[in-house]
Motif scaffolding. Structure first.
Motif: not given
Length: 660
Positions: A160, A198-199, A201, A304, A323-324, A357
């Motif tokens: 990430p 905010e992460q 992926w 998301y 997670p995005k 996550t």
């Protein structure tokens, strides 16, 4: 000598008979008209820019419970300019014939089937075509099914990385960003904004089966464009709804059009409702169909998801921590900007990675989302491989407007789309918490349209949602097309404000018209004739409005008397055109004992027929000044046919002054 006197008297009498009342009057009329037209009137100019045709329509759209078919000027989806030219009842599979009067500016029109809920399905046809069906518009590109998705074991998540929002938050109380003039500006809006965790992926590189591929952190397959003439229909839907170029004064750039007002008509353009809901039956896939932005190479779409019942605490903070996952790198789809073009060449898969996550190296839990999840989208805009948070064009823009508060403060780019009264750069622009993605449905397909930067066109990118989400049903409300007839009551003294008598005729259906007496700018006693079947036929216009003796003008002055139009419904033969009906309408000025009718071709106009709800000039304002292209059209019938769309707002009797 007596004989000579008699002869001279006789000749003098003949000259008086010939010229006093007719020729002298006509010379006065011509001289007055010359002040406005300088003798430059096209010999073919008949002052009636309308064409009449018929077409057979087969009601075979992919739509259950069809109750009627219509002919429209334009696509009805969020398009305030669309108008109904004619309609009739119809059932699935039935063929009906409709006549229509179309403004000359339209070379293509739209046929529509409408069901009992008010849902539309459209097809495009050319003016003059004899028949149209929906068979080709019904064609649908192949969408991925659960059996067509790749083996999930070949899909692995990489490490990430932090979003632009998170990186800016980590700068502390002040974040320094260079605006478009390379001037450093301090921003404090990211302090304590809640973005720090905010992460983002992406999928690791690899090889998949079934024609699916992994590239730029996303999963996709190549597909074959459009079936039949579906591309024409999709292009019509998009171009009528989301026009990028225009002269809208609300935009920061006169060549860009502000579409914010239009997309607000969608019930899905809401602060926390701009989401798709999973149906639990098929994979969620996306197909980009337009990248209409010079900055498309910077755009990367992410998604998301969450179950509404799982939200803990404040929903906005909860979404920020989710997670995005990368969905579409736009540069992979489109190599060059091709303004206005629609295409289909790649379909992108959005896997479900489970709740919570994920871990690096994890595979998707399923290719199909469980039912009832909300899926949201954002565009993370940045140069490839460069997460420079000091760049004003870099930022994350969301469909959920509550998540745009911080990015909308970046001056030099995103802030330019904010309403001027709120500190931005656009008249009638965004709020700080407006969505930058709008969702709409047309022809049984759901689309997302993106605003990636500094204006409100909302057509920088358009993406088709291909499956896996619940069906959205939009129900446009389209008004019937009106045709306006305007008169001057004294040709010899005409000021060409064309508002002495203003009538409007609207086709309700095949055999019914609505007649409206809209305005009176006449001081003389004027009687309307030729409104066959109407109670207004043979009536004096001041009497129609029931005015007092000292009242003359109605709906022609900003600060004058404003009344609702007087209306009446009439029955007409099925094939009677509005044009033919109106050409028989005339007025008689009882004060001067003169009749004013539609002019012969090439003659100055004291009566004109204008398509649609014409915003006629205010009292004493000449149409030749108020509508800058009117004289061009008068001199050449083949140019400036849409002159009536571009009037001086300060000199027209517009909706601003209407009380109806």
């Amino acid at each position: 000598m007596l004989l000579g006197t008699l002869i001279m008297t006789s000749c003098s009498q003949r000259e008086t008979d010939l010229y006093d009342e007719n020729a002298i009057d006509q010379r006065t009329i011509n001289s007055n008209a010359d002040k406005f037209f300088s003798g430059k009137i096209d010999p073919k100019q008949d002052w009636c820019p309308i064409t009449y045709n018929k077409i057979s329509i087969k009601a075979d759209a992919n739509l259950s419970d069809i109750v009627k078919v219509q002919i429209l000027t334009e696509s009805p989806y969020f398009n305030e300019d669309a108008r109904v030219l004619n309609e009739t009842e119809a059932k699935n599979g039935q063929t009906v014939t409709l006549s229509y009067d179309a403004p000359n500016i339209y070379k293509q029109l739209v046929a529509a089937c409408v069901n009992s809920k008010g849902v539309y399905y459209i097809q495009v046809f050319n003016v003059g075509d004899s028949q149209v069906s929906f068979a080709s518009a019904n064609s649908r590109v192949t969408r991925a099914t659960a059996s067509e998705v790749p083996s999930l074991s070949g899909i692995k998540l990489g490490a990430p990385y932090k979003s632009l929002n998170a990186l800016r938050t980590l700068q502390g109380d002040v974040c320094i960003i260079k605006n478009d003039k390379n001037k450093e500006v301090e921003y404090t809006v990211w302090a304590n904004s809640g973005w720090k965790d905010e992460q983002m992926w992406e999928v690791s590189n690899g090889t998949l089966d079934g024609g699916w591929k992994i590239d730029e952190g996303t999963i996709y397959r190549d597909i074959n464009g459009f079936d039949g003439d579906e591309q024409t229909v999709v292009a019509k839907i998009i171009s009528d709804f989301l026009v990028k170029e225009g002269s809208d004064p609300g935009s920061i750039n006169s060549s860009k059009r502000n579409n914010l007002k239009l997309i607000r008509n969608s019930s899905y353009f809401k602060l926390n409702q701009n989401y798709l809901y999973t149906d639990g039956t098929t994979p969620v896939t996306l197909i980009p169909i337009q990248a209409n932005s010079t900055e498309f190479k910077l755009n990367n779409i992410y998604y998301y998801y969450y179950k509404p019942e799982d939200v803990v605490g404040d929903e906005v903070d909860y979404i920020k921590s989710l997670p995005k996952f990368k969905a579409i790198p736009i540069m992979q789809v489109q190599a060059t900007v091709d303004i206005g073009k629609v295409f289909r060449n790649k379909e992108f898969l959005l896997p479900f990675y489970g709740d919570g996550t994920p871990a690096q190296g994890a595979s998707p839990v399923s290719a199909v989302f469980p039912k009832g999840y909300k899926i949201g989208f954002l565009n993370m805009k940045h140069p490839k491989g460069n997460f420079n948070i000091a760049e004003c064009k870099s930022g994350c823009t969301y469909g959920d407007g509550r998540l745009n508060y911080e990015v909308n403060h970046i001056q030099g780019h995103f802030n330019s789309a904010i309403d001027k009264e709120k500190g931005g750069g656009t008249v009638a622009g965004m709020d700080y918490t407006d969505p930058r993605i709008a969702i709409f449905t047309a022809n049984d397909k759901t689309y997302m349209c993106f605003e990636d930067g500094a204006d409100c066109t909302f057509c920088d990118m358009i993406v088709e949602v291909c499956g896996g989400t619940e069906k959205i049903e939009e129900t446009p409300e389209v008004e019937a097309a009106a045709y306006t007839m305007c008169f001057e009551d004294r040709p010899e003294k005409a000021d060409y404000d064309m508002n002495d008598v203003v009538l409007q005729v609207t086709r309700v259906n095949k055999t019914h018209l609505q007649i409206a007496v809209v305005a009176c700018g006449a001081e003389d006693k004027v009687v309307i004739h030729g409104l066959t079947g109407s109670r207004f036929d043979g009536q004096e216009i001041h009497d129609i409005f029931m005015l007092e003796e000292n009242q003359h003008f109605v709906n022609t002055e900003a600060n004058g008397l404003h009344l609702h139009p007087m209306t009446d419904g009439i029955t007409v033969p099925e094939n009677l055109s509005i044009m033919d009906y109106l050409k028989n309408v005339y007025i008689k000025n009882e004060t001067t004992n003169k009749e004013i009718k539609m002019p012969q071709a090439g003659n100055p106009p004291y009566a004109i027929i204008v398509p649609l709800e014409f915003l006629y000039p205010m009292e004493g304002k000449s149409i030749t000044k108020v509508y800058k292209d009117f004289l061009k059209w008068a001199a050449d019938i083949n140019v400036s046919g849409d002159w009536y769309k571009y009037g001086d707002a300060d000199q027209i009797f517009s909706e601003l002054f209407r009380e109806w």
